[in-house]
Structure formats: C-alpha cells, structure tokens
Design an enzyme around this catalytic site. Structure first.
Site, short mmCIF file in Angstrom:
data_model
loop_
_atom_site.label_atom_id
_atom_site.label_comp_id
_atom_site.label_asym_id
_atom_site.label_seq_id
_atom_site.Cartn_x
_atom_site.Cartn_y
_atom_site.Cartn_z
N GLY A 175 -33.67 -2.70 4.32
CA GLY A 175 -34.69 -2.96 5.31
C GLY A 175 -36.09 -2.54 4.92
O GLY A 175 -36.96 -2.35 5.77
N GLU A 211 -35.76 1.80 -11.12
CA GLU A 211 -35.78 0.52 -11.81
C GLU A 211 -37.20 0.17 -12.23
O GLU A 211 -38.18 0.76 -11.75
CB GLU A 211 -35.25 -0.59 -10.90
CG GLU A 211 -33.79 -0.51 -10.59
CD GLU A 211 -33.32 -1.63 -9.70
OE1 GLU A 211 -32.14 -2.01 -9.82
OE2 GLU A 211 -34.11 -2.12 -8.86
N GLU A 298 -29.90 -6.56 -4.78
CA GLU A 298 -28.89 -6.09 -3.83
C GLU A 298 -28.10 -7.26 -3.29
O GLU A 298 -28.48 -8.42 -3.45
CB GLU A 298 -29.52 -5.31 -2.68
CG GLU A 298 -30.40 -6.13 -1.76
CD GLU A 298 -30.95 -5.31 -0.60
OE1 GLU A 298 -30.40 -4.23 -0.32
OE2 GLU A 298 -31.93 -5.76 0.02
N ARG A 302 -23.13 -9.74 4.82
CA ARG A 302 -23.13 -10.21 6.20
C ARG A 302 -23.83 -11.55 6.28
O ARG A 302 -24.36 -12.06 5.30
CB ARG A 302 -23.89 -9.22 7.08
CG ARG A 302 -25.31 -8.95 6.59
CD ARG A 302 -26.15 -8.18 7.56
NE ARG A 302 -27.37 -7.67 6.98
CZ ARG A 302 -28.48 -8.39 6.78
NH1 ARG A 302 -28.50 -9.67 7.10
NH2 ARG A 302 -29.56 -7.83 6.25
#
Length: 460
Positions: A175, A211, A298, A302
């Site tokens: 988020g 990263e 990522e 869902r």
C-alpha cells in the site's frame, strides 16, 4: 448456468461477501450469474447499503470502525455459520490477503475464495516472494533475496554492491507504506532506522530488504488465473503508472508501447511460478519496467481494484472464474485460446477534494452516471447515499473499452464529462484534466509523472 452447476457436485451454494462498497456489488453480480445465494455483511455505518437488499441475508456484524467489523474474523465466521454460507469471498483490502484468516476459514469447514494460507504467506512476505520468483525464472529488481542484516557494516556493503540510489522496503509491507529511497551513503542508516520502526508499527515486523531504485519506471501488472488441476493462464497486462503517493488513480490495458513479443515470456514465467508454488485463484504480478526490462516487485494474492480493464480486453469474467475455481472446477479457458482485443481505461472516482485530496464525507444529493456501448460503471452509490468517513474514499470506478487507445481516451473524456456527483467533493475535475494532458495521451509517462504534473498545476 444454474442447472449445469447443480449437476457438478459443487463445494458450496452460498457465498458470504466479507467486504463492502463497489466490490460487494461486483461479487453479487457474479454470484447471481452463477445461481449462488449471497450473504452480505455490514458495519453500523453501512446498515442502509442498497446492495444489502439484493442479498439473501444481510447481517450487521459490528461497529463502524473496520477493526470491529470488516476486520473482525470471529464475527465474519459466526455470520457464515448462522446463515449457512459455505464459502467466503474477501474481495480486496480488509482480510483478502490475510493468511491467518484464510486458514481459519478452511479450518471452519468453509471455502476461502482465494489462495490457500501457504501461498498468501509466501507471496505476502516480499523476501520469500522474491526468492520464489527467482527460482521460477521471473526477472527481479537487483538486490539480495534476504533480509537486511542488523550490523551497519554489512548494510553498507549491500548498498555498495547494488549501487545508489537504493530503496529500503518493509518485507511485510504494501500500500505504499514502509519504503524510503536512499540517494547516497550518508542517508542510509537514518533511512533504515525510520523504515524499520515504521514497518514494526504498520506490519508487526521490523524486517527490511534493499533493492536498486529505478529512476523512471512504469508500473506493469500481469493478471493470472489458476485452478487446482494444474491449469494456469495469464490474461494480458495492464499499466498502473498513474499514481499519487503509490496509490493508483488511472489504469489501462494494455500498456502503451510494450509489444506482445516483449511481454509474452514474462507472462509465461509468472504462470510457471504459480505452478511451482501451487497457487490457486486469481493473482497479480507487479513489475517495474524501464529501458525495455521487467523487474518483479511483488504479487497481490487477491482480486485487484483494477481487474475490470483486464476483463474488458480479455473477455474473461475474472470474478466468475475466481468463484468457479474455488468450487474445484477446471478453468474454462486455455492460454492458446486467449486473445486480448482493444484498449481499456479505468478511472477511480474518489470522495475527496481534488486539490487537497482530503476525504469528503456527506450525502450525495444528485447522481448522473454515463451509459452506452463500451462504458461500464462499478459502484454502490446512489442519490441519497451517505459517504462514510470510516473507509477508503473510492466510491466508483468508471471503465471504458474501445478498439484503440485513442478511441478509448476519447470515450473516457465523454464518459467523465457525463458523470455528475453532487453533494460531496470528488476527484472528477482532476480526472477530466488528466485526460486532456498531451503527454498522457502519447503514453509518455512513468510512475512519477502524476505527482510532477500535480506540482506543475499548483505552480510549485
């Protein structure tokens, strides 16, 4: 459809929708088409929700705050028990990516319409997810697939090996929270300390990873759909680069300027990764794309808010397919049969001030939504609906589809012009202005573009 499903010995005939708002309406529509019964739940703030009237059962499970209602696992399971629901659909947000909840649903003898707890846990931790993707041959952002060590010397070595600028991220984050960009060595240790504490407070774990920070990437997503019989497909790709503070505002499919030949091996690698971890249901692989290269960041385990643009271009009802997979049925589509056509845009309409972005609660006094071929509106609002201050500001999604990107942009301009929501503030003025922007029209944007565009409009 109902008769054919009845003959298949399905695992459930009633679905409890553990969510609210437009996604509750969307799931209801899919259940209706499949002939399934529906249980809707609500908080005190949502007692008057119109979608409750369309459900077979409508239960208030707690107070207005989400912690006591939509995040209350015990209350949701009790509601399922009381109504005889055999499955729970979590939608997106709330408990949709909660491995503990998925496991609790299954232990209660119910079906969780989503991945199993193991897949959610693996892909929910960014470090284990990256490790799994490397093993499956999915390209990843440069950086180790291990958590950052605690000692300063080792951390400095990792940063030097990657090369500045780097980005520090919370392993359990999401988020847009729990991340900081570090441009030079002198900023490193303070950034780590701040991010580690933020991660501990927001996600319950201080684990971080590092990263390479890409300077001008685009945000590209690949939608996958997998059953329990070893079948898996990817449904094309979409571009979600129009973001403000890591929150998406406009999405489109396909991404402009990326050829089918360039994206195909990445999509196939995502499918292979799903097979290796035994993934079931829908999921989304998120990538940064820069200088012709894709870098995995990522996976969302869902349904995504932006799934409609993929539905419009692929012709696949993703929510319907998600429910059928949960029933134990094999996918109805094979990769070689999938053909994505045309271009689609989605605008997120939020109840917020278009300048300050502060949430706007209140009653909608007048509402006019566009109609016509290639136009779709996913929403739960109506004239007289009271927008609550307790939840996310998303109140509607406006989606269009046309043969070309130019045609789709023109259609979206018309649709936005025809949309009227009065009584509260919304971001409609911002969306209308954005679709008049020449750089956006040419597809020459990256994930930083919207914030730069907003600063220019304010004269900053």
């Amino acid at each position: 459809m109902t008769d054919s499903l009845d003959k298949m010995g399905l695992r459930f005939d009633t679905v409890l929708i553990a969510n609210r708002g437009e996604i509750a309406v969307r799931i209801q529509r899919a259940c209706n088409e499949l002939g399934l019964k529906m249980v809707a739940i609500c908080s005190e703030a949502d007692r008057q929700a119109s979608y409750g009237k369309a459900a077979d059962s409508f239960l208030c499970i707690g107070p207005s705050n989400a912690a006591g209602s939509y995040l209350n696992r015990d209350a949701i399971l009790l509601a399922a028990h009381l109504t005889g629901a055999g499955a729970i659909h979590p939608g997106y947000g709330f408990l949709s990516e909660n491995a503990t909840f998925s496991e609790a649903v299954e232990k209660a003898g119910l079906v969780f319409i989503g991945p199993d707890a193991s897949s959610i846990a693996t892909m929910g931790d960014k470090i284990s997810a990256k490790r799994a993707m490397i093993a499956a041959g999915v390209p990843c952002v440069p950086g180790p697939d291990t958590a950052l060590p605690d000692d300063a010397v080792s951390v400095e070595r990792v940063a030097r090996e990657i090369g500045y600028p780097v980005i520090i991220k919370a392993a359990g984050g999401g988020g847009g929270r729990g991340m900081r960009v570090v441009s030079e060595a002198g900023e490193l240790h303070e950034a780590i300390a701040l991010t580690r504490e933020e991660a501990r407070q927001a996600f319950g774990s201080p684990a971080l990873y590092m990263e390479k920070f890409l300077q001008h990437p685009r945000h590209i997503e690949i939608q996958v759909l997998c059953d329990i019989h070893g079948n898996a497909v990817w449904l094309g790709h979409r571009d979600c680069s129009m973001q403000r503070r890591h929150q998406k505002v406009v999405e489109e499919a396909p991404s402009p300027g990326i050829s089918p030949e360039a994206i195909r091996p990445v999509g196939l690698a995502c499918v292979e990764a799903c097979r290796q971890i035994g993934y079931r249901g829908v999921g989304t692989f998120e990538f940064l794309y820069e200088n012709g290269a894709f870098y995995f960041i990522e996976m969302n385990t869902r349904l995504q808010v932006e799934h409609p643009v993929t539905e419009m271009t692929s012709g696949i009802d993703i929510v319907r397919a998600q429910i059928m997979v949960a029933q134990g049925l094999p996918l109805e589509v094979r990769q070689d049969d999938l053909v994505c056509t045309g271009h689609s845009f989605e605008c997120r309409i939020n109840a917020e001030d278009p300048e300050s972005f502060l949430p706007s609660a209140g009653t909608i006094s007048n509402l006019a939504l566009p109609e016509g071929q290639g136009i779709r509106v996913d929403t739960h609002i109506h004239a007289g609906y009271r927008v609550s201050p307790y939840y996310d500001s998303l109140i509607a999604k406006l989606i269009v589809h046309a043969p070309t990107r130019v045609d789709a942009m023109a259609k979206m301009r018309e649709a936005l012009s025809a949309t009227r929501i009065e009584g509260i503030s919304t971001n409609l003025p911002l969306l209308r202005a954005l679709f008049e922007d020449e750089d956006f029209a040419r597809g020459e944007t990256d994930i930083h573009y919207l914030e730069q565009w907003l600063r220019q409009r304010r004269g900053q």
